[in-house]
Design a protein around this motif. Sequence first.
Motif, short mmCIF file in Angstrom:
data_model
loop_
_atom_site.label_atom_id
_atom_site.label_comp_id
_atom_site.label_asym_id
_atom_site.label_seq_id
_atom_site.Cartn_x
_atom_site.Cartn_y
_atom_site.Cartn_z
N SER A 56 -29.60 85.89 3.84
CA SER A 56 -30.94 86.11 3.31
C SER A 56 -31.16 87.61 3.14
N GLU A 57 -32.24 87.95 2.44
CA GLU A 57 -32.60 89.36 2.29
C GLU A 57 -32.97 89.97 3.65
N ASP A 58 -33.59 89.17 4.49
CA ASP A 58 -33.96 89.65 5.83
C ASP A 58 -32.71 89.99 6.64
N ALA A 59 -31.68 89.13 6.54
CA ALA A 59 -30.42 89.39 7.26
C ALA A 59 -29.76 90.66 6.72
N LEU A 60 -29.84 90.87 5.41
CA LEU A 60 -29.26 92.08 4.81
C LEU A 60 -29.94 93.33 5.35
N ILE A 61 -31.27 93.31 5.44
CA ILE A 61 -32.00 94.46 5.96
C ILE A 61 -31.60 94.73 7.41
N LYS A 62 -31.42 93.67 8.19
CA LYS A 62 -30.99 93.86 9.58
C LYS A 62 -29.61 94.50 9.63
N PHE A 63 -28.72 94.03 8.77
CA PHE A 63 -27.37 94.60 8.70
C PHE A 63 -27.43 96.08 8.30
N MET A 64 -28.26 96.39 7.33
CA MET A 64 -28.37 97.77 6.89
C MET A 64 -28.96 98.66 7.97
N ARG A 65 -29.75 98.08 8.84
CA ARG A 65 -30.40 98.86 9.89
C ARG A 65 -29.49 99.09 11.09
N VAL A 66 -28.85 98.04 11.61
CA VAL A 66 -28.13 98.17 12.89
C VAL A 66 -26.64 98.40 12.71
N GLY A 67 -26.08 98.14 11.52
CA GLY A 67 -24.66 98.36 11.32
C GLY A 67 -23.82 97.16 11.69
N GLY A 68 -22.51 97.39 11.78
CA GLY A 68 -21.57 96.29 11.93
C GLY A 68 -20.67 96.33 13.14
N LEU A 69 -21.10 96.97 14.23
CA LEU A 69 -20.26 96.95 15.42
C LEU A 69 -20.34 95.58 16.07
N PRO A 70 -19.19 94.95 16.35
CA PRO A 70 -19.19 93.57 16.88
C PRO A 70 -19.95 93.41 18.19
N GLY A 71 -19.95 94.45 19.03
CA GLY A 71 -20.60 94.35 20.33
C GLY A 71 -22.09 94.08 20.27
N LEU A 72 -22.70 94.35 19.13
CA LEU A 72 -24.13 94.09 18.99
C LEU A 72 -24.45 92.61 19.04
N SER A 73 -23.43 91.76 18.91
CA SER A 73 -23.67 90.31 18.97
C SER A 73 -24.15 89.89 20.36
N LEU A 74 -23.96 90.74 21.35
CA LEU A 74 -24.41 90.44 22.71
C LEU A 74 -25.84 90.91 22.98
N PHE A 75 -26.44 91.55 21.98
CA PHE A 75 -27.78 92.12 22.17
C PHE A 75 -28.75 91.50 21.16
N ASP A 76 -30.02 91.71 21.41
CA ASP A 76 -31.07 91.27 20.50
C ASP A 76 -31.27 92.37 19.47
N ILE A 77 -30.79 92.15 18.23
CA ILE A 77 -30.87 93.20 17.23
C ILE A 77 -32.29 93.42 16.72
N ASN A 78 -33.22 92.56 17.12
CA ASN A 78 -34.62 92.79 16.79
C ASN A 78 -35.30 93.70 17.81
N ASN A 79 -34.59 93.99 18.90
CA ASN A 79 -35.11 94.86 19.95
C ASN A 79 -34.55 96.26 19.73
N GLU A 80 -35.37 97.15 19.22
CA GLU A 80 -34.90 98.49 18.85
C GLU A 80 -34.32 99.25 20.04
N GLN A 81 -34.87 99.07 21.22
CA GLN A 81 -34.36 99.78 22.38
C GLN A 81 -32.97 99.32 22.75
N GLN A 82 -32.73 98.01 22.68
CA GLN A 82 -31.39 97.49 22.98
C GLN A 82 -30.36 98.01 21.98
N VAL A 83 -30.74 98.00 20.70
CA VAL A 83 -29.83 98.49 19.66
C VAL A 83 -29.55 99.98 19.87
N THR A 84 -30.60 100.74 20.13
CA THR A 84 -30.44 102.18 20.34
C THR A 84 -29.55 102.47 21.54
#
Length: 406
Positions: free
Chosen positions: A162-190
């Motif tokens: 979806s377009e929403d998934a694309l925006i998330k990808f563009m925001r957080v990038g593609g490191l596989p380890g992010l699959s263990l975190f909540d990518i909607n939580n900016e602090q966790q991603v940071t």
Amino acid sequence: MDAKENIIPRPLYINHILEVIDKKMMLILVGQRRVGKSYILLQMQDKLKTLYPDSNIIYINKEWHSYHEIETSSQLYEYVTGLLLPNQRNYLLIDEVQDIENYEVALRNLYAENRCQIIATGSNAKIFSSEISSKLSGRYIEIPIYPLSFREFLIFQNLEDSEDALIKFMRVGGLPGLSLFDINNEQQVTDYLQGVFSTVIMKDIILREKIRNVTFLENLITFISDNIGKLFSYKTVTNTMNSKGEKVSEMLTSSYIKYFKQALLLHPVLRYDIHGKKIFEQIHKFYFTDHGLRNLLAGFNIRGSIEKIMENVIYNQLLISGYKVYVGQLRTTEIDFIAEKNGERLYIQSTYMLGSQTTIDREFGNLFAIPDRYPKIVVSMDSVTGEIPEYPGIRHISLREFLKTY
């Protein structure tokens, strides 16, 4: 903890390895830290056990404490030869091989003795400097490993296309380890991305290269993050940094950028003169291996950097798909990307939206002026795409479609 928990297959790389394995060549998987090399190696271990149940697999991970005593080439050679079995398929899988002093000597000896098939990973391109490459020349195949593509990102994050998934990808990038975190939580991603960045900077640059001017190093990579997609020479970068209060030489700037490249944090892209058919080696654009790390350094200013991020995402997708990529120049105009593979060429322009006739004329007009018949594409975030009548033969597609097609 079981290192094989939560492994998600990445068949693009496994299939590539299987195509070239057991052909009397060492296989070296090269990529920035945390792009998933270790898990690909573990997947290969499982695959080999399935294909050859009686094979003897020796696995070494230099980031695990249990292998910390293997520090030198001779220790590596002794450890491996002590575990090899006669009259069997022997495989050596070794993770982060660059952490072993003079590792290439042991690998070369094992290769020369035809004792085992070697698959190793490395996180620093310096391990393939001209000096080391000459010692292993003709003996290895380098397989680059990249962060997740958009299609892989959807699988790892369990998201619908979806377009929403694309925006998330563009925001957080593609490191596989992010699959263990909540990518909607900016602090966790940071926190996660900051940890990865700090590891790369500290292990692969500051400690390895004995950096003294750490402040300039950090200011330089932050400056580049805010200027991806711009053409630079080392001289112009140095002058700009000095205008901001630094007191550094062009040589220091060049050295530090080289370290970023060796740590596989940045990719330089050369400019190609389409009319003169020559490459300008002194002028580059820079893109990040993972655009999520770029966003971290730029303060996650997604809204103000959307075109920069688009370019970075397109560039990375082209690399994942096996293209060699240049920036194009046609007299006084610029073509964002020239992508070449298997004797074919693809011209690409990237823009956020085709919101005006001026933008359409610029993006399509630049491509229309190229005097050859290779495919030409304009990529944008527009929801409505398709050919523009006044520019026949030039395809207009959305970024989402591009990432799923190429």
